[in-house]
Design a protein around this motif. Structure first.
Motif, PDB file in Angstrom:
ATOM      1  N   SER A 167     -69.138   5.179 -81.810  1.00 45.12           N
ATOM      2  CA  SER A 167     -69.568   6.393 -81.102  1.00 45.12           C
ATOM      3  C   SER A 167     -69.065   6.402 -79.662  1.00 45.12           C
ATOM      4  O   SER A 167     -68.646   7.445 -79.146  1.00 45.12           O
ATOM      5  CB  SER A 167     -71.096   6.498 -81.134  1.00 45.12           C
ATOM      6  OG  SER A 167     -71.683   5.448 -80.384  1.00 45.12           O
TER       7      SER A 167
ATOM      8  N   TRP B 221     -66.545   9.079 -78.105  1.00 49.07           N
ATOM      9  CA  TRP B 221     -66.925   9.836 -76.908  1.00 49.07           C
ATOM     10  C   TRP B 221     -65.795   9.833 -75.882  1.00 49.07           C
ATOM     11  O   TRP B 221     -65.451  10.874 -75.316  1.00 49.07           O
ATOM     12  CB  TRP B 221     -68.196   9.250 -76.318  1.00 49.07           C
ATOM     13  CG  TRP B 221     -68.630   9.925 -75.053  1.00 49.07           C
ATOM     14  CD1 TRP B 221     -68.256   9.615 -73.777  1.00 49.07           C
ATOM     15  CD2 TRP B 221     -69.500  11.052 -74.946  1.00 49.07           C
ATOM     16  NE1 TRP B 221     -68.843  10.459 -72.878  1.00 49.07           N
ATOM     17  CE2 TRP B 221     -69.617  11.360 -73.559  1.00 49.07           C
ATOM     18  CE3 TRP B 221     -70.201  11.822 -75.859  1.00 49.07           C
ATOM     19  CZ2 TRP B 221     -70.408  12.400 -73.100  1.00 49.07           C
ATOM     20  CZ3 TRP B 221     -70.992  12.860 -75.396  1.00 49.07           C
ATOM     21  CH2 TRP B 221     -71.083  13.139 -74.035  1.00 49.07           C
TER      22      TRP B 221
ATOM     23  N   ILE C  92     -76.155  18.404 -80.029  1.00 51.23           N
ATOM     24  CA  ILE C  92     -75.363  17.801 -81.107  1.00 51.23           C
ATOM     25  C   ILE C  92     -74.393  16.768 -80.551  1.00 51.23           C
ATOM     26  O   ILE C  92     -74.230  15.672 -81.099  1.00 51.23           O
ATOM     27  CB  ILE C  92     -74.610  18.899 -81.889  1.00 51.23           C
ATOM     28  CG1 ILE C  92     -75.597  19.804 -82.622  1.00 51.23           C
ATOM     29  CG2 ILE C  92     -73.630  18.282 -82.884  1.00 51.23           C
ATOM     30  CD1 ILE C  92     -74.936  20.933 -83.381  1.00 51.23           C
ATOM     31  N   THR C  93     -73.750  17.098 -79.436  1.00 53.36           N
ATOM     32  CA  THR C  93     -72.764  16.182 -78.869  1.00 53.36           C
ATOM     33  C   THR C  93     -73.428  14.937 -78.286  1.00 53.36           C
ATOM     34  O   THR C  93     -72.936  13.817 -78.466  1.00 53.36           O
ATOM     35  CB  THR C  93     -71.949  16.896 -77.787  1.00 53.36           C
ATOM     36  OG1 THR C  93     -71.431  18.112 -78.319  1.00 53.36           O
ATOM     37  CG2 THR C  93     -70.794  16.026 -77.324  1.00 53.36           C
ATOM     38  N   TYR C  94     -74.553  15.115 -77.594  1.00 55.22           N
ATOM     39  CA  TYR C  94     -75.248  13.966 -77.013  1.00 55.22           C
ATOM     40  C   TYR C  94     -75.861  13.059 -78.076  1.00 55.22           C
ATOM     41  O   TYR C  94     -76.277  11.938 -77.758  1.00 55.22           O
ATOM     42  CB  TYR C  94     -76.336  14.431 -76.047  1.00 55.22           C
ATOM     43  CG  TYR C  94     -75.808  14.827 -74.691  1.00 55.22           C
ATOM     44  CD1 TYR C  94     -74.974  13.970 -73.978  1.00 55.22           C
ATOM     45  CD2 TYR C  94     -76.142  16.053 -74.126  1.00 55.22           C
ATOM     46  CE1 TYR C  94     -74.484  14.332 -72.735  1.00 55.22           C
ATOM     47  CE2 TYR C  94     -75.656  16.422 -72.884  1.00 55.22           C
ATOM     48  CZ  TYR C  94     -74.823  15.559 -72.190  1.00 55.22           C
ATOM     49  OH  TYR C  94     -74.337  15.920 -70.958  1.00 55.22           O
ATOM     50  N   SER C  95     -75.932  13.547 -79.311  1.00 52.80           N
ATOM     51  CA  SER C  95     -76.438  12.685 -80.379  1.00 52.80           C
ATOM     52  C   SER C  95     -75.492  11.529 -80.669  1.00 52.80           C
ATOM     53  O   SER C  95     -75.861  10.593 -81.384  1.00 52.80           O
ATOM     54  CB  SER C  95     -76.653  13.503 -81.659  1.00 52.80           C
ATOM     55  OG  SER C  95     -75.420  14.014 -82.147  1.00 52.80           O
ATOM     56  N   LEU C  96     -74.276  11.565 -80.116  1.00 50.99           N
ATOM     57  CA  LEU C  96     -73.372  10.420 -80.240  1.00 50.99           C
ATOM     58  C   LEU C  96     -73.956   9.165 -79.601  1.00 50.99           C
ATOM     59  O   LEU C  96     -73.536   8.047 -79.915  1.00 50.99           O
ATOM     60  CB  LEU C  96     -72.021  10.742 -79.586  1.00 50.99           C
ATOM     61  CG  LEU C  96     -71.005  11.516 -80.431  1.00 50.99           C
ATOM     62  CD1 LEU C  96     -69.828  11.934 -79.582  1.00 50.99           C
ATOM     63  CD2 LEU C  96     -70.542  10.672 -81.611  1.00 50.99           C
TER      64      LEU C  96
ATOM     65  N   VAL D   8     -72.441   6.995 -84.543  1.00 54.69           N
ATOM     66  CA  VAL D   8     -71.698   7.950 -85.369  1.00 54.69           C
ATOM     67  C   VAL D   8     -72.550   8.441 -86.534  1.00 54.69           C
ATOM     68  O   VAL D   8     -72.483   9.609 -86.928  1.00 54.69           O
ATOM     69  CB  VAL D   8     -70.398   7.299 -85.883  1.00 54.69           C
ATOM     70  CG1 VAL D   8     -69.674   8.215 -86.854  1.00 54.69           C
ATOM     71  CG2 VAL D   8     -69.478   6.960 -84.720  1.00 54.69           C
TER      72      VAL D   8
ATOM     73  N   THR E 182     -75.827   8.858 -86.612  1.00 52.48           N
ATOM     74  CA  THR E 182     -76.787   9.853 -86.126  1.00 52.48           C
ATOM     75  C   THR E 182     -76.096  11.183 -85.854  1.00 52.48           C
ATOM     76  O   THR E 182     -76.612  12.254 -86.207  1.00 52.48           O
ATOM     77  CB  THR E 182     -77.470   9.350 -84.845  1.00 52.48           C
ATOM     78  OG1 THR E 182     -78.099   8.099 -85.105  1.00 52.48           O
ATOM     79  CG2 THR E 182     -78.513  10.346 -84.354  1.00 52.48           C
ATOM     80  N   PHE E 183     -74.930  11.123 -85.234  1.00 57.69           N
ATOM     81  CA  PHE E 183     -74.157  12.342 -84.972  1.00 57.69           C
ATOM     82  C   PHE E 183     -73.789  13.045 -86.281  1.00 57.69           C
ATOM     83  O   PHE E 183     -73.937  14.268 -86.407  1.00 57.69           O
ATOM     84  CB  PHE E 183     -72.901  11.980 -84.183  1.00 57.69           C
ATOM     85  CG  PHE E 183     -71.946  13.120 -83.994  1.00 57.69           C
ATOM     86  CD1 PHE E 183     -72.207  14.130 -83.086  1.00 57.69           C
ATOM     87  CD2 PHE E 183     -70.773  13.187 -84.739  1.00 57.69           C
ATOM     88  CE1 PHE E 183     -71.326  15.190 -82.921  1.00 57.69           C
ATOM     89  CE2 PHE E 183     -69.883  14.234 -84.579  1.00 57.69           C
ATOM     90  CZ  PHE E 183     -70.166  15.237 -83.665  1.00 57.69           C
ATOM     91  N   SER E 184     -73.346  12.278 -87.267  1.00 56.19           N
ATOM     92  CA  SER E 184     -72.972  12.871 -88.552  1.00 56.19           C
ATOM     93  C   SER E 184     -74.193  13.426 -89.282  1.00 56.19           C
ATOM     94  O   SER E 184     -74.089  14.439 -89.990  1.00 56.19           O
ATOM     95  CB  SER E 184     -72.274  11.829 -89.425  1.00 56.19           C
ATOM     96  OG  SER E 184     -71.114  11.335 -88.791  1.00 56.19           O
TER      97      SER E 184
ATOM     98  N   VAL F 126     -74.882  16.763 -87.725  1.00 55.59           N
ATOM     99  CA  VAL F 126     -73.854  17.708 -88.169  1.00 55.59           C
ATOM    100  C   VAL F 126     -74.099  18.118 -89.618  1.00 55.59           C
ATOM    101  O   VAL F 126     -73.938  19.290 -89.985  1.00 55.59           O
ATOM    102  CB  VAL F 126     -72.453  17.090 -87.998  1.00 55.59           C
ATOM    103  CG1 VAL F 126     -71.387  17.975 -88.625  1.00 55.59           C
ATOM    104  CG2 VAL F 126     -72.145  16.889 -86.520  1.00 55.59           C
TER     105      VAL F 126
END
Length: 278
Positions: free
Chosen positions: A51, A55, A131-135, A139, A141-143, A146
């Motif tokens: 992640s 970033w 959504i972006t800060y979830s990185l 990865v 958590t971000f996925s 999404v």
């Protein structure tokens, strides 16, 4: 008092359904349960490292990202409208039923309008920043976020496929019933068998007329079913890829554990055999 209790129960059921269907909530709870395992911690560290790399490689520009997203959303709506317009023009030489075709085209076009209106409520920079800060959570958590968002974004594809499937199944089921009725047979649900039925002239004429009408309507409905089922499968393939990235630490952990158990047992059995021969 009863109304408040009933509303609270409905809210609880809705939250329970969201909890079961949300990939983010399920993966977060699974991480809490497996955080004590050292091999899984190594995978989480790798997840955070990926992640951080993503970033710094991405370096998101908020205005550009939001603008590109809404342009793509507009392209999706335009392509769907273009697909429906293409279906109305009898594609590939198919002679579709004009009244049914126009009715279905109007129905799905109106639902596309409702979908674009619904998505418009999500047009917020704060939403995309979230959504972006979830990185920060990795990865996976971000996925997961999404993937959950894709469930909302592609909701119209699921609805279109459900509508076309139900309509096609209803037409097919009615045709099978009418075909049996035209041949003088009907299904007896009590005895679970086909019984003979005698129809008079008017009943025979009505059953035959309905059968012929539905028989000529079925190809038009089937074309819509094939188109929207293909779109649904394409969306499902994309969501499968996103789901893999959302759950890849668990999959690798399970795969590693499987190989350890499989080949570990083989090594121990070989060692026992060697010791017994000695």
């Amino acid at each position: 008092m009863r109304v408040s209790a009933k509303s609270s129960l409905n809210i609880y059921r809705a939250m329970e359904k969201i909890t079961k269907n949300s990939v983010l909530i399920r993966t977060t709870e699974a991480k809490k349960q497996m955080i004590r395992s050292f091999p899984f911690i190594r995978l989480l560290v790798l997840d955070f490292a990926l992640s951080i790399y993503l970033w710094y490689k991405w370096k998101p520009d908020w205005d550009y990202t939001v603008d590109i997203f809404w342009k793509q959303t507009g392209h999706v709506a335009d392509n769907l409208n273009g697909t429906i317009t293409w279906l109305r023009s009898n594609p590939a030489g198919l002679k579709l039923n004009t009244p049914v075709n126009d009715t279905l085209a109007w129905f799905f076009t109106y639902h596309i309008y409702l979908w674009t209106t619904f998505i418009g409520f999500l047009r917020s920079d704060a939403f995309f920043r979230f959504i972006t800060y979830s990185l920060i959570g990795g990865v996976s958590t971000f996925s997961s976020i999404v993937y959950d968002f894709s469930q909302i974004f592609f909701l119209h594809f699921n609805c279109f496929d459900a509508y076309a499937t139900k309509l096609c199944y209803l037409c097919y089921y009615t045709l099978t019933v009418l075909w049996s009725l035209v041949r003088g047979k009907k299904w007896n649900p009590l005895r679970e068998r086909m019984d003979t039925v005698i129809l008079d002239t008017r009943q025979q004429f009505l059953a035959t007329s309905l059968f012929v009408i539905l028989l000529f309507i079925l190809p038009t409905i089937f074309v819509y079913f094939v188109v929207f089922r293909s779109l649904r499968l394409a969306v499902s393939a994309l969501q499968t890829v996103i789901y893999f990235f959302a759950t890849w630490p668990f999959q690798l952990f399970a795969l590693e554990k499987y190989f350890k158990e499989k080949y570990g047992k083989q090594k121990t059995s070989e060692g026992n055999d060697a010791a017994s021969t000695e």
